[in-house]
Enzyme design. Sequence first.
Site, mmCIF file in Angstrom:
data_model
loop_
_atom_site.group_PDB
_atom_site.id
_atom_site.type_symbol
_atom_site.label_atom_id
_atom_site.label_comp_id
_atom_site.label_asym_id
_atom_site.label_seq_id
_atom_site.Cartn_x
_atom_site.Cartn_y
_atom_site.Cartn_z
ATOM 1 N N TYR A 182 0.848 -1.209 0.000
ATOM 2 C CA TYR A 182 0.000 0.000 0.000
ATOM 3 C C TYR A 182 0.880 1.256 0.000
ATOM 4 O O TYR A 182 0.669 2.186 -0.775
ATOM 5 C CB TYR A 182 -0.912 -0.027 1.235
ATOM 6 C CG TYR A 182 -1.744 1.214 1.422
ATOM 7 C CD1 TYR A 182 -2.761 1.536 0.531
ATOM 8 C CD2 TYR A 182 -1.523 2.073 2.500
ATOM 9 C CE1 TYR A 182 -3.534 2.679 0.701
ATOM 10 C CE2 TYR A 182 -2.290 3.214 2.689
ATOM 11 C CZ TYR A 182 -3.293 3.506 1.785
ATOM 12 O OH TYR A 182 -4.050 4.645 1.958
ATOM 13 N N LYS B 265 1.158 4.122 -2.985
ATOM 14 C CA LYS B 265 0.922 5.540 -2.708
ATOM 15 C C LYS B 265 2.175 6.369 -3.007
ATOM 16 O O LYS B 265 2.088 7.513 -3.459
ATOM 17 C CB LYS B 265 0.479 5.729 -1.252
ATOM 18 C CG LYS B 265 -0.981 5.346 -1.029
ATOM 19 C CD LYS B 265 -1.894 6.346 -1.746
ATOM 20 C CE LYS B 265 -3.353 6.137 -1.434
ATOM 21 N NZ LYS B 265 -4.204 7.188 -2.025
#
Length: 329
Positions: free
Chosen positions: A149, A153
Site C-alpha cells: 500500500y 501511494k
Amino acid sequence: MKAFVTGAAGFIGSHLTDALLAAGHTVTGLDDLSTGRLENLSRAGEHPRFRFRQGTVLDRARVEEDAHGADVVFHFAAAVGAFVIRDRTLESLRTNVHGTENVVEAAYRNNATLLLASTSEIYGKNTLAGLREDDDRVLGSPLKSRWSYAEAKALDESLVDAYCRQRGLAAVIVRLFNTVGPRQTGRYGMVIPRFVRQALTGEPLTVFGTGTQIRCFCHVADVVPALIALAHEPRAFGSAVNLGSTEQVTISDLADRVVAATRSRSEVRYLPYEQAYGPGYEDMLRRVPDCTLAKELVGFEAHTTLDEIIDSVAEEIARRVRQPTVPRR
Ligand code: UDP
C-alpha cells in the site's frame, strides 16, 4: 468552482463533498461503492449542485468524462484499510496505481488543479516524533502486503510530482495521518470505529500487538477545510503536506478511554498481530506528524481533542446500533 471528487461516497470524500457544496461549489462525485456507501451522500444527494456517478477510477473513459470541465480534482478513491490491503492486495494495487494514473491524466487534460490524497504510511517504520515531509521512508519488504500500500501511494506521489515538474500540472499532495470521525467504518480495520462499536455492543475491545504502539488521531472536520484551502493555495503546488493531530496516544490507552467514554462493561483483549492480520504483518510503533508546513500554508490546526473525537464517533455509532435496519457497519 467546479470540483470533481473521486471516492465521494467514502468517509473523507463525503465530508469533503458536503463542505464543497456548502461553500457554493458544483460537485461531481465518482465512487464504485466498493468501500464507500451511498448513505454517506444522503445530504449531498439532495443538492441541486451535486451529481453522483457510480464507477471506478480504473475506467479511463468514465474518469475523462466525469472530470470534463472541472477546475479542481480531489482524488480520494483508493483501496484503504489494513484488511482490504491484506485480502485484496492485487485489486488494491491496481486501483491505487492505475486508477490514480487515470485521474492525474484527466486533471492534466482539463487544466485542473489536483489534490492527491496520500498517507502517513509513506513514512513506514520511521518512528521520529514529528515526521516532516522530507523525512526518510523506512519500509519493510514489498512482499509484505502492508508495504504494498505504501509502495503504491509513493508511486502516486512520484507520478504527481513528475506531472508537476515536466508538464506544469498544479497539484498538491496531502499526507493524512489517521483521520477519523463519523461515517468511518471499522469493517476494514480502522481502530476507533472498531473499539467504539465493540464497547457499545459489549464485545471485548481487541488490541492488536502489545498496545504500546502510538498514533495521533485527527477529526475529519479539522482536515476538510484544510483540504479545500490547500487546493486553492498556489504556494502548496508541487509539494507534499502533512495533515494530522500531534496528540499522541497508545492503542491500549485508547481502548481504556473508549471504554470510559462509553461507560462500557467490555473487557480489553490483546491479540497477537499474527492472529489479527495473518503472518508477517509489521506495524509501526509510533506515527506522529509535524504539521508546520500546513500551518504556514493555510493556518492548519487540529482543534478537536481525542476525547471529543471518541464522543462524536460514539454518538453516531450508538445511533446505528439502536437502528438495526440500517447496515450495521
Ligand atoms: N488496531 C487494534 N485493534 C483493532 C484495529 C486496529 O489494536 O481492532 C491497531 C492497529 O494494529 C494499529 C492501530 O490500532 O496499531 C491503528 O490501526 P488503524 O488500522 O486504524 O490505522 P494505521 O495502522 O494505519 O495507523
